[in-house]
Motif scaffolding. Structure first.
Motif, PDB file in Angstrom:
ATOM      1  N   SER A   1       1.057   6.400  11.919  1.00 35.78           N
ATOM      2  CA  SER A   1       1.914   5.358  12.491  1.00 35.78           C
ATOM      3  C   SER A   1       3.016   4.941  11.523  1.00 35.78           C
ATOM      4  O   SER A   1       4.171   4.737  11.925  1.00 35.78           O
ATOM      5  CB  SER A   1       1.050   4.142  12.866  1.00 35.78           C
ATOM      6  N   LEU A   2       2.685   4.832  10.238  1.00 33.94           N
ATOM      7  CA  LEU A   2       3.691   4.467   9.236  1.00 33.94           C
ATOM      8  C   LEU A   2       4.750   5.558   9.094  1.00 33.94           C
ATOM      9  O   LEU A   2       5.942   5.262   8.940  1.00 33.94           O
ATOM     10  CB  LEU A   2       3.013   4.211   7.891  1.00 33.94           C
TER      11      LEU A   2
ATOM     12  N   TYR B   1      -7.436  16.248  12.624  1.00 34.82           N
ATOM     13  CA  TYR B   1      -8.712  15.834  13.224  1.00 34.82           C
ATOM     14  C   TYR B   1      -9.452  17.044  13.792  1.00 34.82           C
ATOM     15  O   TYR B   1     -10.667  17.188  13.616  1.00 34.82           O
ATOM     16  CB  TYR B   1      -8.474  14.815  14.342  1.00 34.82           C
ATOM     17  N   PHE B   2      -8.722  17.913  14.467  1.00 39.37           N
ATOM     18  CA  PHE B   2      -9.350  19.082  15.095  1.00 39.37           C
ATOM     19  C   PHE B   2      -9.990  19.986  14.046  1.00 39.37           C
ATOM     20  O   PHE B   2     -11.118  20.462  14.232  1.00 39.37           O
ATOM     21  CB  PHE B   2      -8.317  19.868  15.896  1.00 39.37           C
TER      22      PHE B   2
ATOM     23  N   VAL C   1      -2.811  12.816   3.455  1.00 42.66           N
ATOM     24  CA  VAL C   1      -4.023  13.082   2.658  1.00 42.66           C
ATOM     25  C   VAL C   1      -4.702  11.775   2.274  1.00 42.66           C
ATOM     26  O   VAL C   1      -5.937  11.654   2.324  1.00 42.66           O
ATOM     27  CB  VAL C   1      -3.669  13.907   1.405  1.00 42.66           C
ATOM     28  N   LYS C   2      -3.910  10.789   1.896  1.00 43.82           N
ATOM     29  CA  LYS C   2      -4.475   9.484   1.555  1.00 43.82           C
ATOM     30  C   LYS C   2      -5.179   8.862   2.763  1.00 43.82           C
ATOM     31  O   LYS C   2      -6.275   8.320   2.647  1.00 43.82           O
ATOM     32  CB  LYS C   2      -3.365   8.556   1.060  1.00 43.82           C
ATOM     33  N   GLY C   3      -4.546   8.954   3.933  1.00 43.84           N
ATOM     34  CA  GLY C   3      -5.176   8.432   5.147  1.00 43.84           C
ATOM     35  C   GLY C   3      -6.438   9.181   5.504  1.00 43.84           C
ATOM     36  O   GLY C   3      -7.439   8.580   5.925  1.00 43.84           O
ATOM     37  N   LEU C   4      -6.412  10.493   5.329  1.00 45.72           N
ATOM     38  CA  LEU C   4      -7.610  11.296   5.596  1.00 45.72           C
ATOM     39  C   LEU C   4      -8.736  10.918   4.644  1.00 45.72           C
ATOM     40  O   LEU C   4      -9.903  10.836   5.053  1.00 45.72           O
ATOM     41  CB  LEU C   4      -7.276  12.781   5.468  1.00 45.72           C
ATOM     42  N   GLY C   5      -8.391  10.682   3.374  1.00 44.91           N
ATOM     43  CA  GLY C   5      -9.409  10.252   2.413  1.00 44.91           C
ATOM     44  C   GLY C   5     -10.041   8.938   2.828  1.00 44.91           C
ATOM     45  O   GLY C   5     -11.266   8.763   2.710  1.00 44.91           O
ATOM     46  N   GLY C   6      -9.217   7.994   3.310  1.00 43.10           N
ATOM     47  CA  GLY C   6      -9.759   6.725   3.790  1.00 43.10           C
ATOM     48  C   GLY C   6     -10.666   6.905   4.983  1.00 43.10           C
ATOM     49  O   GLY C   6     -11.721   6.263   5.089  1.00 43.10           O
ATOM     50  N   THR C   7     -10.286   7.807   5.895  1.00 49.14           N
ATOM     51  CA  THR C   7     -11.113   8.082   7.073  1.00 49.14           C
ATOM     52  C   THR C   7     -12.476   8.638   6.672  1.00 49.14           C
ATOM     53  O   THR C   7     -13.521   8.177   7.149  1.00 49.14           O
ATOM     54  CB  THR C   7     -10.393   9.084   7.997  1.00 49.14           C
ATOM     55  N   VAL C   8     -12.473   9.638   5.802  1.00 46.35           N
ATOM     56  CA  VAL C   8     -13.728  10.261   5.375  1.00 46.35           C
ATOM     57  C   VAL C   8     -14.587   9.271   4.595  1.00 46.35           C
ATOM     58  O   VAL C   8     -15.809   9.204   4.775  1.00 46.35           O
ATOM     59  CB  VAL C   8     -13.442  11.520   4.533  1.00 46.35           C
ATOM     60  N   GLN C   9     -13.966   8.483   3.725  1.00 45.63           N
ATOM     61  CA  GLN C   9     -14.715   7.518   2.915  1.00 45.63           C
ATOM     62  C   GLN C   9     -15.415   6.484   3.792  1.00 45.63           C
ATOM     63  O   GLN C   9     -16.611   6.217   3.623  1.00 45.63           O
ATOM     64  CB  GLN C   9     -13.768   6.819   1.944  1.00 45.63           C
ATOM     65  N   VAL C  10     -14.679   5.909   4.726  1.00 45.42           N
ATOM     66  CA  VAL C  10     -15.275   4.907   5.625  1.00 45.42           C
ATOM     67  C   VAL C  10     -16.376   5.537   6.472  1.00 45.42           C
ATOM     68  O   VAL C  10     -17.431   4.923   6.697  1.00 45.42           O
ATOM     69  CB  VAL C  10     -14.179   4.283   6.509  1.00 45.42           C
ATOM     70  N   THR C  11     -16.157   6.767   6.923  1.00 48.57           N
ATOM     71  CA  THR C  11     -17.164   7.443   7.743  1.00 48.57           C
ATOM     72  C   THR C  11     -18.449   7.681   6.967  1.00 48.57           C
ATOM     73  O   THR C  11     -19.550   7.412   7.465  1.00 48.57           O
ATOM     74  CB  THR C  11     -16.612   8.782   8.264  1.00 48.57           C
ATOM     75  N   VAL C  12     -18.324   8.189   5.737  1.00 49.44           N
ATOM     76  CA  VAL C  12     -19.514   8.495   4.935  1.00 49.44           C
ATOM     77  C   VAL C  12     -20.298   7.229   4.606  1.00 49.44           C
ATOM     78  O   VAL C  12     -21.534   7.177   4.756  1.00 49.44           O
ATOM     79  CB  VAL C  12     -19.111   9.238   3.645  1.00 49.44           C
TER      80      VAL C  12
ATOM     81  N   LEU D   1      -7.175  -0.826   9.514  1.00 52.10           N
ATOM     82  CA  LEU D   1      -7.959  -0.013   8.586  1.00 52.10           C
ATOM     83  C   LEU D   1      -7.075   1.093   8.013  1.00 52.10           C
ATOM     84  O   LEU D   1      -6.440   1.839   8.766  1.00 52.10           O
ATOM     85  CB  LEU D   1      -9.166   0.607   9.301  1.00 52.10           C
ATOM     86  N   PRO D   2      -7.007   1.223   6.689  1.00 51.85           N
ATOM     87  CA  PRO D   2      -6.165   2.274   6.097  1.00 51.85           C
ATOM     88  C   PRO D   2      -6.788   3.656   6.267  1.00 51.85           C
ATOM     89  O   PRO D   2      -7.559   4.108   5.426  1.00 51.85           O
ATOM     90  CB  PRO D   2      -6.094   1.863   4.617  1.00 51.85           C
ATOM     91  N   GLU D   3      -6.470   4.315   7.336  1.00 49.41           N
ATOM     92  CA  GLU D   3      -7.028   5.637   7.611  1.00 49.41           C
ATOM     93  C   GLU D   3      -5.934   6.529   8.175  1.00 49.41           C
ATOM     94  O   GLU D   3      -4.752   6.186   8.121  1.00 49.41           O
ATOM     95  CB  GLU D   3      -8.245   5.533   8.551  1.00 49.41           C
ATOM     96  N   LEU D   4      -6.325   7.666   8.739  1.00 47.61           N
ATOM     97  CA  LEU D   4      -5.358   8.688   9.141  1.00 47.61           C
ATOM     98  C   LEU D   4      -4.410   8.201  10.233  1.00 47.61           C
ATOM     99  O   LEU D   4      -3.212   8.492  10.208  1.00 47.61           O
ATOM    100  CB  LEU D   4      -6.119   9.938   9.603  1.00 47.61           C
TER     101      LEU D   4
END
Length: 265
Positions: free
Chosen positions: A214-215, A234-235, A53-64, A206-209
């Motif tokens: 990977s971690l 992602y899907f 969830v944290k990685g997904l939040g980073g992905t969405v934040q960077v995208t927006v 980049l801290p994302e999904l």
């Protein structure tokens, strides 16, 4: 008299019972194995869910953030393209050609590793990622905006100018609101592309999904389950965005999105 010998009636039934008794442990072992796999996966998902969830939040934040900057950059380059002044058009076209011709990973490496080495400017992975995605998406959005503006009837600008509106105000109040209605589906599609491009920036930390996945793999060695879960996340997001894009496109096609092009002069 006339009855079959006792052994011919008893032994087949005994053999059937024996086979069933032999297969029963195998079925139990198979069922227990399936339950064990399901339990292990659910336990892995429970332990990894906060990090995903944290990685997904980073992905969405960077995208927006990247899309907001790219929208402004793309609109600016689009206005340069349609300004009619050759030097401004050349500057805009060079930027678009370079950004569309350089892969996202190469651009991210240049910004994250090359720029600090050459100019002495230190950038975090998030800053480098946002700059990379903004520059890349801005080039594509510029072409999307240009197509949307050119799709508006030329008579709209002529009518606005005949009413005494300056070019800038006519563009802002008359042309752009109508162009927005045209380009919204393409902008949603570009949002999806930029969202997927964030996975490439895992290479610069980049801290994302992708990094979260990977971690988790490094800690649990459960690569199949983890990457399958990341792919499903992602899907789901991209599927929802695609449905939103199609819904908006249908509304605009059916004339239900007229509110998007209200003009206030």
């Amino acid at each position: 008299a006339g009855l079959a010998p006792p052994h011919s009636r008893v032994f087949p039934a005994v053999r059937l019972i024996s086979r069933g008794a032999e297969d029963e442990p195998k079925r139990r072992v198979h069922t227990c194995h399936e339950r064990t796999i399901a339990v292990r996966y659910l336990k892995l998902l429970e332990e990894s869910f906060p990090m995903l969830v944290k990685g997904l939040g980073g992905t969405v934040q960077v995208t927006v953030i990247s899309l907001l900057i790219a929208t402004l950059l793309g609109l600016f380059c689009c206005l340069l393209q349609i300004s009619g002044k050759k030097p401004l058009q050349w500057i805009s076209q060079i930027y678009i050609d370079v950004m569309r011709g350089v892969p996202v990973m190469v651009l991210s490496f240049f910004i994250y590793f090359g720029v600090p080495n050459g100019l002495g400017i230190r950038l975090t992975a998030v800053q480098a990622g946002v700059i990379t995605l903004s520059l890349n998406a801005g080039a594509y959005l510029s072409e999307i905006f240009r197509g949307g503006i050119q799709a508006v009837n030329v008579g709209q600008m002529e009518a606005a100018r005949s009413l005494g509106l300056p070019y800038g105000r006519a563009m802002r109040k008359v042309i752009l609101p109508q162009a927005v209605r045209i380009v919204i589906p393409s902008m949603v599609n570009q949002f999806i592309i930029t969202l997927k491009d964030t996975s490439i920036l895992y290479a610069i930390g980049l801290p994302e999904l992708m990094q979260s996945g990977s971690l988790i793999v490094a800690r649990t060695f459960r690569s199949f389950e983890v990457w399958a879960t990341v792919a499903v996340i992602y899907f789901i997001i991209i599927f929802i965005l695609s449905k939103i894009s199609k819904r908006i496109e249908r509304r605009l096609h059916n004339g239900k999105g007229k509110g998007l092009s209200l003009i206030h002069i």
